[in-house]
Design a protein around this motif. Structure first.
Motif, PDB file in Angstrom:
ATOM      1  N   TYR A  50      -1.503  -1.727  -7.596  1.00 29.90           N
ATOM      2  CA  TYR A  50      -0.638  -3.030  -7.449  1.00 29.90           C
ATOM      3  C   TYR A  50       0.236  -3.257  -8.866  1.00 29.90           C
ATOM      4  N   GLU A  51      -0.450  -2.844  -9.865  1.00 28.02           N
ATOM      5  CA  GLU A  51       0.281  -3.354 -11.228  1.00 28.02           C
ATOM      6  C   GLU A  51       1.497  -2.595 -11.382  1.00 28.02           C
ATOM      7  N   VAL A  52       2.481  -3.482 -11.785  1.00 27.46           N
ATOM      8  CA  VAL A  52       4.073  -2.744 -12.168  1.00 27.46           C
ATOM      9  C   VAL A  52       3.569  -2.486 -13.713  1.00 27.46           C
ATOM     10  N   TYR A  53       3.365  -1.013 -13.808  1.00 27.25           N
ATOM     11  CA  TYR A  53       3.125  -0.450 -15.150  1.00 27.25           C
ATOM     12  C   TYR A  53       4.260  -0.157 -16.001  1.00 27.25           C
ATOM     13  N   THR A  54       5.487   0.000 -15.158  1.00 33.35           N
ATOM     14  CA  THR A  54       6.799   0.446 -16.044  1.00 33.35           C
ATOM     15  C   THR A  54       7.997  -0.154 -15.143  1.00 33.35           C
ATOM     16  N   SER A  55       9.187   0.245 -15.406  1.00 33.16           N
ATOM     17  CA  SER A  55      10.355  -0.017 -14.754  1.00 33.16           C
ATOM     18  C   SER A  55      10.832   0.880 -13.664  1.00 33.16           C
ATOM     19  N   ASP A  56       9.991   2.020 -13.265  1.00 30.14           N
ATOM     20  CA  ASP A  56      10.790   2.924 -12.374  1.00 30.14           C
ATOM     21  C   ASP A  56      10.329   2.572 -10.878  1.00 30.14           C
ATOM     22  N   PRO A  57      11.309   3.351 -10.065  1.00 29.71           N
ATOM     23  CA  PRO A  57      10.966   2.831  -8.627  1.00 29.71           C
ATOM     24  C   PRO A  57       9.395   3.167  -8.207  1.00 29.71           C
ATOM     25  N   ALA A  58       8.955   4.154  -8.822  1.00 28.07           N
ATOM     26  CA  ALA A  58       7.664   4.638  -8.307  1.00 28.07           C
ATOM     27  C   ALA A  58       6.645   3.516  -8.622  1.00 28.07           C
ATOM     28  N   ALA A  59       6.840   2.612  -9.623  1.00 20.12           N
ATOM     29  CA  ALA A  59       6.063   1.447 -10.018  1.00 20.12           C
ATOM     30  C   ALA A  59       6.579   0.309  -9.684  1.00 20.12           C
ATOM     31  N   ALA A  60       7.580   0.089  -8.653  1.00 21.32           N
ATOM     32  CA  ALA A  60       8.281  -1.197  -8.250  1.00 21.32           C
ATOM     33  C   ALA A  60       7.285  -2.070  -7.633  1.00 21.32           C
ATOM     34  N   ALA A  61       7.317  -3.362  -7.818  1.00 23.00           N
ATOM     35  CA  ALA A  61       6.379  -4.381  -7.129  1.00 23.00           C
ATOM     36  C   ALA A  61       6.871  -4.251  -5.543  1.00 23.00           C
ATOM     37  N   GLY A  62       5.686  -4.405  -4.874  1.00 21.97           N
ATOM     38  CA  GLY A  62       5.689  -4.666  -3.623  1.00 21.97           C
ATOM     39  C   GLY A  62       5.513  -3.095  -2.902  1.00 21.97           C
ATOM     40  N   ARG A  63       5.773  -2.163  -3.622  1.00 17.95           N
ATOM     41  CA  ARG A  63       5.621  -0.675  -2.870  1.00 17.95           C
ATOM     42  C   ARG A  63       4.122  -0.456  -2.421  1.00 17.95           C
ATOM     43  N   MET A  64       3.080  -0.740  -3.083  1.00 14.72           N
ATOM     44  CA  MET A  64       1.777  -0.331  -2.872  1.00 14.72           C
ATOM     45  C   MET A  64       1.443  -1.299  -1.655  1.00 14.72           C
ATOM     46  N   GLU A  65       1.971  -2.434  -1.582  1.00 18.68           N
ATOM     47  CA  GLU A  65       1.660  -3.639  -0.727  1.00 18.68           C
ATOM     48  C   GLU A  65       2.154  -3.322   0.583  1.00 18.68           C
ATOM     49  N   SER A  66       3.241  -2.550   0.678  1.00 25.18           N
ATOM     50  CA  SER A  66       3.766  -2.385   2.010  1.00 25.18           C
ATOM     51  C   SER A  66       3.018  -1.228   2.819  1.00 25.18           C
ATOM     52  N   ILE A  67       2.380  -0.331   2.067  1.00 23.68           N
ATOM     53  CA  ILE A  67       1.514   0.654   2.654  1.00 23.68           C
ATOM     54  C   ILE A  67       0.200   0.214   2.945  1.00 23.68           C
ATOM     55  N   VAL A  68      -0.337  -0.595   1.797  1.00 22.77           N
ATOM     56  CA  VAL A  68      -1.725  -1.109   2.289  1.00 22.77           C
ATOM     57  C   VAL A  68      -1.815  -1.775   3.756  1.00 22.77           C
ATOM     58  N   LYS A  69      -0.668  -2.587   3.654  1.00 24.53           N
ATOM     59  CA  LYS A  69      -0.555  -3.431   4.927  1.00 24.53           C
ATOM     60  C   LYS A  69      -0.380  -2.711   6.191  1.00 24.53           C
ATOM     61  N   ALA A  70       0.280  -1.545   6.097  1.00 25.83           N
ATOM     62  CA  ALA A  70       0.176  -0.615   7.269  1.00 25.83           C
ATOM     63  C   ALA A  70      -1.036   0.136   7.609  1.00 25.83           C
ATOM     64  N   LEU A  71      -1.831   0.285   6.730  1.00 23.85           N
ATOM     65  CA  LEU A  71      -3.162   1.051   6.854  1.00 23.85           C
ATOM     66  C   LEU A  71      -4.265   0.239   6.847  1.00 23.85           C
ATOM     67  N   GLU A  72      -4.354  -0.960   6.518  1.00 24.91           N
ATOM     68  CA  GLU A  72      -5.751  -1.488   6.226  1.00 24.91           C
ATOM     69  C   GLU A  72      -6.395  -1.825   7.414  1.00 24.91           C
ATOM     70  N   LYS A  73      -5.800  -1.948   8.566  1.00 26.53           N
ATOM     71  CA  LYS A  73      -6.554  -2.412   9.824  1.00 26.53           C
ATOM     72  C   LYS A  73      -7.064  -1.136  10.378  1.00 26.53           C
ATOM     73  N   ASP A  74      -6.658  -0.025   9.976  1.00 30.56           N
ATOM     74  CA  ASP A  74      -7.047   1.389  10.792  1.00 30.56           C
ATOM     75  C   ASP A  74      -7.877   2.151   9.745  1.00 30.56           C
ATOM     76  N   PHE A  75      -7.735   2.100   8.699  1.00 27.24           N
ATOM     77  CA  PHE A  75      -8.759   3.188   7.721  1.00 27.24           C
ATOM     78  C   PHE A  75      -9.450   2.410   6.889  1.00 27.24           C
ATOM     79  N   GLU A  76     -10.627   3.158   6.700  1.00 25.15           N
ATOM     80  CA  GLU A  76     -11.234   2.481   5.636  1.00 25.15           C
ATOM     81  C   GLU A  76     -10.986   3.079   4.095  1.00 25.15           C
ATOM     82  N   PHE A  77     -11.007   2.116   3.312  1.00 25.04           N
ATOM     83  CA  PHE A  77     -10.549   2.051   1.891  1.00 25.04           C
ATOM     84  C   PHE A  77     -11.835   2.324   0.988  1.00 25.04           C
ATOM     85  N   VAL A  78     -11.534   3.280  -0.212  1.00 31.45           N
ATOM     86  CA  VAL A  78     -12.823   3.820  -0.975  1.00 31.45           C
ATOM     87  C   VAL A  78     -12.005   3.593  -2.264  1.00 31.45           C
TER      88      VAL A  78
END
Ligand SMILES: [Zn+2]
Length: 251
Positions: free
Chosen positions: A10-38
Motif C-alpha cells: 500500500y505504501e506510496v514509495y515513489t511518484s509514478d502511476p504504479a506506486a499511486a495511492a489507492g491502486r492496491m486498495e482497489s484490487i484488494v477490495k475486489a479480491l479479499e472476500k473470495d481469495f485467501e491472502f498470504v
C-alpha cells in the motif's frame, strides 16, 4: 488460489502511476472476500543477483524505501512461483512491477524483475527445467526478454494484435505451441483494458485468458501456473479485471 500480498504494498514509495495511492486498495477490495491472502517475505540479495548485476542492485539500494519494497515484490513473486510449483495456483499481488527491469538497468516504474527472479530461482534449485513466461501487459517486457535472450529453458512471449480478436488469437496460439514448459508464469498487466491506456480488452477477456492458461497448464505441466501483477492504472476497473483473471485461472 492463493493471493500473495503484503500490506507494505500500500505504501506510496515513489511518484509514478504504479506506486499511486489507492491502486492496491482497489484490487484488494475486489479480491479479499473470495481469495485467501498470504504474506511474503523479502527476496534475498542472492535472489536478486540471479538476474541483476551488482551495480544495478547498488543503484536501487540508493533509495532505501524503493529497495525495500522492491525486495518484497520480488519475494512475493518467488512465493507465488514456489506455491504454484507445490501444486497450488497463485497470484502475486505485488508492486513495483518488474518486466521493464533488465539485468543492468530499469525503467517504466520497474526496479527488479520479479517474475525473472522467481523463475531463475526455480530453475537454479532444480525444481523446474523449462518455463513459459506469458506477458499480456500492454507494454513489451524488455527486461524479461533481455534476461532470457538466448535461453533454451525459458521462453518469453508477448502477444500482439491490432484488435481484440487478433490479440486473443495470438495469445491462444502461444499457449498451444509445442514448446516445452514445466510451469506457466504470467506477467499480468491490465493496462490493455478498454478503460485503461491500451483501450482494447474487455473485463471478461481476462477471465478467458486465465482459463486458457489454466487449461494449457493442465495439459502440459500438471496445472502448475502463477501470475504476478505488472501494469494497470485505472483504479475504477483494475479490481474487477484482476478478479476476472483470477476466476479464470483458478480451479
Ligand atoms: Zn504496461
Amino acid at each position: 488460489m492463493k493471493v500473495i500480498f503484503h500490506p507494505r504494498f500500500y505504501e506510496v514509495y515513489t511518484s509514478d502511476p504504479a506506486a499511486a495511492a489507492g491502486r492496491m486498495e482497489s484490487i484488494v477490495k475486489a479480491l479479499e472476500k473470495d481469495f485467501e491472502f498470504v504474506e511474503p517475505g523479502p527476496a534475498l540479495e542472492r535472489d536478486l543477483e540471479r538476474v541483476h548485476g551488482r551495480s544495478h542492485i547498488q543503484q536501487v539500494k540508493g533509495d532505501r524505501p524503493v529497495y525495500e519494497i522492491g525486495c518484497l515484490a520480488a519475494g512475493g513473486a518467488i512465493l507465488a512461483a514456489e506455491t504454484a510449483f507445490n501444486g497450488q495456483t497463485s497470484f502475486g499481488l505485488i508492486r513495483p512491477p518488474g518486466h521493464h527491469a533488465s539485468p543492468h538497468s530499469c525503467w517504466g516504474f520497474c526496479y527488479f524483475n520479479n517474475i525473472a527472479i522467481a523463475i531463475k530461482k526455480l530453475i537454479t534449485e532444480g525444481k523446474a527445467k523449462n518455463a513459459l513466461i506469458l506477458d499480456f501487459d500492454l507494454h513489451f517486457g524488455d527486461g524479461t526478454s533481455n534476461t532470457f535472450s538466448g535461453s533454451t529453458s525459458v521462453s518469453y512471449f508477448h502477444p500482439e494484435g491490432i484488435n481484440r480478436e487478433s490479440f486473443l488469437e495470438d495469445l491462444r496460439r502461444c499457449l498451444q505451441s509445442e514448446r516445452l514448459y514445466d510451469i506457466i508464469a504470467i506477467s499480468a498487466g491490465f493496462d490493455r483494458h478498454e478503460e485503461d491506456w491500451g483501450g482494447l480488452l474487455k473485463t471478461e477477456d481476462y477471465f478467458i485468458i486465465g482459463k486458457w492458461a489454466k487449461e494449457a497448464s493442465l495439459q502440459r505441466c500438471q496445472g502448475k501456473r502463477f501470475g504476478v501483477l505488472e501494469g494497470g492504472y485505472n483504479h475504477s476497473v483494475l479490481g474487477r479485471n484482476v478478479r476476472s483473471f483470477l476466476q479464470g485461472l483458478s480451479d
